[in-house]
Design a protein around this motif. Sequence first.
Motif, PDB file in Angstrom:
ATOM      1  N   PHE A  62       4.424  36.261 -37.846  1.00 36.79           N
ATOM      2  CA  PHE A  62       4.487  35.183 -36.856  1.00 36.79           C
ATOM      3  C   PHE A  62       3.804  33.861 -37.165  1.00 36.79           C
ATOM      4  O   PHE A  62       4.223  33.004 -37.003  1.00 36.79           O
ATOM      5  CB  PHE A  62       4.672  35.640 -35.568  1.00 36.79           C
ATOM      6  N   SER A  63       2.779  34.219 -37.907  1.00 36.29           N
ATOM      7  CA  SER A  63       1.884  33.086 -38.095  1.00 36.29           C
ATOM      8  C   SER A  63       2.302  32.239 -39.564  1.00 36.29           C
ATOM      9  O   SER A  63       1.942  31.250 -39.686  1.00 36.29           O
ATOM     10  CB  SER A  63       0.519  33.463 -38.251  1.00 36.29           C
ATOM     11  N   THR A  64       3.342  33.022 -40.245  1.00 32.68           N
ATOM     12  CA  THR A  64       3.723  32.351 -41.383  1.00 32.68           C
ATOM     13  C   THR A  64       5.304  32.168 -41.502  1.00 32.68           C
ATOM     14  O   THR A  64       5.710  31.359 -42.353  1.00 32.68           O
ATOM     15  CB  THR A  64       3.410  33.285 -42.678  1.00 32.68           C
ATOM     16  N   HIS A  65       6.053  32.728 -40.715  1.00 37.88           N
ATOM     17  CA  HIS A  65       7.332  32.715 -40.744  1.00 37.88           C
ATOM     18  C   HIS A  65       8.120  31.877 -39.486  1.00 37.88           C
ATOM     19  O   HIS A  65       7.749  32.185 -38.511  1.00 37.88           O
ATOM     20  CB  HIS A  65       8.220  34.152 -41.074  1.00 37.88           C
ATOM     21  N   ASN A  66       9.171  31.113 -39.815  1.00 36.85           N
ATOM     22  CA  ASN A  66      10.060  30.664 -38.683  1.00 36.85           C
ATOM     23  C   ASN A  66      10.844  31.883 -38.381  1.00 36.85           C
ATOM     24  O   ASN A  66      11.316  32.425 -39.247  1.00 36.85           O
ATOM     25  CB  ASN A  66      10.884  29.626 -39.350  1.00 36.85           C
ATOM     26  N   MET A  67      10.835  32.122 -37.259  1.00 35.88           N
ATOM     27  CA  MET A  67      11.585  33.472 -36.500  1.00 35.88           C
ATOM     28  C   MET A  67      12.832  32.580 -35.723  1.00 35.88           C
ATOM     29  O   MET A  67      12.716  31.882 -35.010  1.00 35.88           O
ATOM     30  CB  MET A  67      10.796  34.164 -35.759  1.00 35.88           C
ATOM     31  N   ALA A  68      14.021  33.432 -35.601  1.00 33.88           N
ATOM     32  CA  ALA A  68      15.085  33.132 -34.948  1.00 33.88           C
ATOM     33  C   ALA A  68      16.038  34.149 -34.594  1.00 33.88           C
ATOM     34  O   ALA A  68      16.113  35.348 -35.073  1.00 33.88           O
ATOM     35  CB  ALA A  68      16.009  31.933 -35.720  1.00 33.88           C
ATOM     36  N   TRP A  69      16.951  34.040 -33.707  1.00 33.76           N
ATOM     37  CA  TRP A  69      17.945  34.963 -33.259  1.00 33.76           C
ATOM     38  C   TRP A  69      19.431  34.156 -33.607  1.00 33.76           C
ATOM     39  O   TRP A  69      19.592  32.730 -33.263  1.00 33.76           O
ATOM     40  CB  TRP A  69      17.976  35.170 -31.721  1.00 33.76           C
ATOM     41  N   TYR A  70      20.072  34.956 -34.288  1.00 31.29           N
ATOM     42  CA  TYR A  70      21.307  34.640 -34.425  1.00 31.29           C
ATOM     43  C   TYR A  70      22.480  35.432 -33.790  1.00 31.29           C
ATOM     44  O   TYR A  70      22.093  36.384 -33.444  1.00 31.29           O
ATOM     45  CB  TYR A  70      21.740  34.579 -36.282  1.00 31.29           C
TER      46      TYR A  70
END
Length: 115
Positions: free
Chosen positions: A29-37
């Motif tokens: 989470f500190s390095t990646h963009n996270m998302a819900w599709y």
Amino acid sequence: QVQLVESGGGLVEPGGSLRLSCAASISIFSTHNMAWYRQAPGKQRELVAAITPAGSTNYVDSVKGRFTISRDNAKNTMYLQMNLVKPDDTAVYYCNARRLLHTYWGQGTQVTVSS
């Protein structure tokens, strides 16, 4: 290699609530963009909500005020709280992690909104 596992989908009545979870195999989470599709039958996959490493969030207009994206860094888990759901929210929901040229997807979890 990052593995993402969604859970929490199911059948819910219109106006009800559901919380989806996305567990990551490692701390990202500190390095990646996270998302819900999500992807409904016969439709293209669309971005529902996203959260950056800094914690900034954004939502597709159709879910603003109803859905909330969040994460628990200690548990390596991201959530999508879905309130006041509508039949149009019916879809397979996917967790996504992205950093530079690397993109990872979960297997998806089905959400069905019906009375």
